[in-house]
Design an enzyme around this catalytic site. Structure first.
Site, PDB file in Angstrom:
ATOM      1  N   ARG A  20      16.459  -4.910 -34.958  1.00 12.68           N
ATOM      2  CA  ARG A  20      17.324  -3.730 -34.888  1.00 12.68           C
ATOM      3  C   ARG A  20      18.787  -4.100 -35.114  1.00 12.68           C
ATOM      4  NH1 ARG A  20      16.857   1.023 -30.494  1.00 12.68           N
ATOM      5  NH2 ARG A  20      17.820  -0.326 -28.949  1.00 12.68           N
ATOM      6  N   ARG A  25      22.760  -5.471 -30.939  1.00 16.38           N
ATOM      7  CA  ARG A  25      23.182  -5.100 -29.595  1.00 16.38           C
ATOM      8  C   ARG A  25      22.870  -6.225 -28.625  1.00 16.38           C
ATOM      9  NH1 ARG A  25      20.900   0.785 -28.266  1.00 16.38           N
ATOM     10  NH2 ARG A  25      20.468  -0.213 -26.280  1.00 16.38           N
ATOM     11  N   ARG A  31      14.285  -4.358 -19.983  1.00 14.51           N
ATOM     12  CA  ARG A  31      14.426  -2.918 -20.257  1.00 14.51           C
ATOM     13  C   ARG A  31      13.058  -2.241 -20.291  1.00 14.51           C
ATOM     14  NH1 ARG A  31      17.683  -2.552 -25.504  1.00 14.51           N
ATOM     15  NH2 ARG A  31      17.922  -0.352 -25.043  1.00 14.51           N
ATOM     16  N   LYS A  45      13.503   6.684 -30.715  1.00  9.12           N
ATOM     17  CA  LYS A  45      14.100   7.946 -30.275  1.00  9.12           C
ATOM     18  C   LYS A  45      15.390   8.247 -31.051  1.00  9.12           C
ATOM     19  CE  LYS A  45      14.608   6.847 -25.892  1.00  9.12           C
ATOM     20  NZ  LYS A  45      14.105   5.453 -25.888  1.00  9.12           N
ATOM     21  N   ARG A  68      16.579   9.594 -17.436  1.00  6.80           N
ATOM     22  CA  ARG A  68      15.961   8.282 -17.479  1.00  6.80           C
ATOM     23  C   ARG A  68      15.182   8.012 -16.193  1.00  6.80           C
ATOM     24  NH1 ARG A  68      18.220   5.507 -21.865  1.00  6.80           N
ATOM     25  NH2 ARG A  68      17.957   3.277 -21.716  1.00  6.80           N
TER      26      ARG A  68
HETATM   27  P1  AMP Z   1      19.936   3.227 -24.656  1.00  5.67           P
HETATM   28  O1  AMP Z   1      20.844   3.146 -25.827  1.00  5.67           O
HETATM   29  O2  AMP Z   1      19.461   4.637 -24.385  1.00  5.67           O
HETATM   30  O3  AMP Z   1      18.795   2.246 -24.736  1.00  5.67           O
HETATM   31  O4  AMP Z   1      20.810   2.818 -23.372  1.00  5.67           O
HETATM   32  C1  AMP Z   1      21.385   1.540 -23.235  1.00  5.67           C
HETATM   33  C2  AMP Z   1      21.698   1.244 -21.795  1.00  5.67           C
HETATM   34  O5  AMP Z   1      22.620   2.237 -21.301  1.00  5.67           O
HETATM   35  C3  AMP Z   1      20.514   1.323 -20.858  1.00  5.67           C
HETATM   36  O6  AMP Z   1      19.797   0.102 -20.825  1.00  5.67           O
HETATM   37  C4  AMP Z   1      21.206   1.631 -19.532  1.00  5.67           C
HETATM   38  O7  AMP Z   1      21.839   0.482 -19.000  1.00  5.67           O
HETATM   39  C5  AMP Z   1      22.300   2.581 -19.970  1.00  5.67           C
HETATM   40  N1  AMP Z   1      21.838   4.010 -19.949  1.00  5.67           N
HETATM   41  C6  AMP Z   1      21.755   4.867 -21.012  1.00  5.67           C
HETATM   42  N2  AMP Z   1      21.315   6.082 -20.639  1.00  5.67           N
HETATM   43  C7  AMP Z   1      21.096   5.991 -19.296  1.00  5.67           C
HETATM   44  C8  AMP Z   1      20.632   6.905 -18.304  1.00  5.67           C
HETATM   45  N3  AMP Z   1      20.268   8.165 -18.602  1.00  5.67           N
HETATM   46  N4  AMP Z   1      20.541   6.452 -17.021  1.00  5.67           N
HETATM   47  C9  AMP Z   1      20.905   5.205 -16.680  1.00  5.67           C
HETATM   48  N5  AMP Z   1      21.342   4.288 -17.557  1.00  5.67           N
HETATM   49  C10 AMP Z   1      21.447   4.666 -18.864  1.00  5.67           C
END
Ligand code: AMP
Length: 210
Positions: A123, A156, A167, A13, A88
């Protein structure tokens, strides 16, 4: 164009959002990137989010909605936006509707779990500007260095194998139902992951009619 990108963590994404953002001249809003910046700066939001993020769990909807509302008020969102990582959950999608945050299309990038697990191991993320690379599929021009800001790339914390599995479980339980939500609104488009970033972009362009 007000676009939502759906897909498992590691589905590409962020990478596709970056490409579409440039192509369409609209910003990408990544709640994950905003949260990581908050964690780094040690803000109250960052302090609240850190432990949840490290475990691959979701941050609370009200924190996310606050972040999103603030970001969407900026001038660069006037002609559209790409949302990466938000909504999400179904409650987040409903809250967005109530707040009047418009969505034209929800685009889902479909990738099998096994492919995701393999991918996340390679990654690399820029801790400064948030751009992501992959050691094999999307290497930076200079190994270990961000193409965009020159910072040293990092792995990360939540890209570790056990966290990736957590996740993915969170994705299937909480996020995947959004496909049916947007399908019911006639807004869902799906593309299958392709062997290269360019081929996936081509599929996305076809799906979006651009
Ligand atoms: P991402 O970079 O989108 O994979 O987000 C990393 C982490 O941030 C996720 O595993 C969640 O802990 C938190 N996070 C990001 N966006 C959201 C969202 N819309 N709702 C809840 N947690 C989020």
């Amino acid at each position: 164009m007000r676009l939502i990108l759906l897909g498992a963590p590691g589905a590409g994404k962020g990478t596709q959002a970056e490409i579409l953002s440039e192509m369409l001249s609209i910003p990408t809003i990544s709640t994950g990137n905003i949260l990581r910046a908050a964690v780094k700066e040690g803000t109250p939001v960052g302090l609240k989010a850190k432990a949840l993020m490290d475990e691959g769990k979701l941050v609370s909807d009200d924190v996310i909605m606050g972040i999103l509302e603030e970001r969407l008020q900026k001038d660069d969102c006037k002609n559209g936006y790409i949302l990466d990582g938000v909504p999400r959950t179904i409650p987040q999608a409903k809250a967005m509707k109530e707040m009047g945050i418009a969505v034209d299309t929800a685009l889902s990038i479909e990738v099998e779990d096994e492919v995701i697990v393999e991918r996340m191991g390679g990654r690399r993320t820029c801790p400064k500007c948030g751009n992501t690379f992959h050691v094999v599929y999307h290497p930076p021009k200079t190994e270990g260095v961000c193409d965009f800001c020159g910072s040293a790339l990092t792995v990360r914390k939540d890209d570790k194998a056990e966290t990736v599995k957590a996740r993915l479980a969170t994705y299937h339980a909480d996020t995947e139902p959004l496909k049916a939500f947007y399908e019911a609104e006639g807004k869902l488009r799906s593309v299958d992951n392709q062997p290269t970033i360019e081929l996936t972009t081509a599929e996305i362009k076809k799906a979006l009619g651009i």
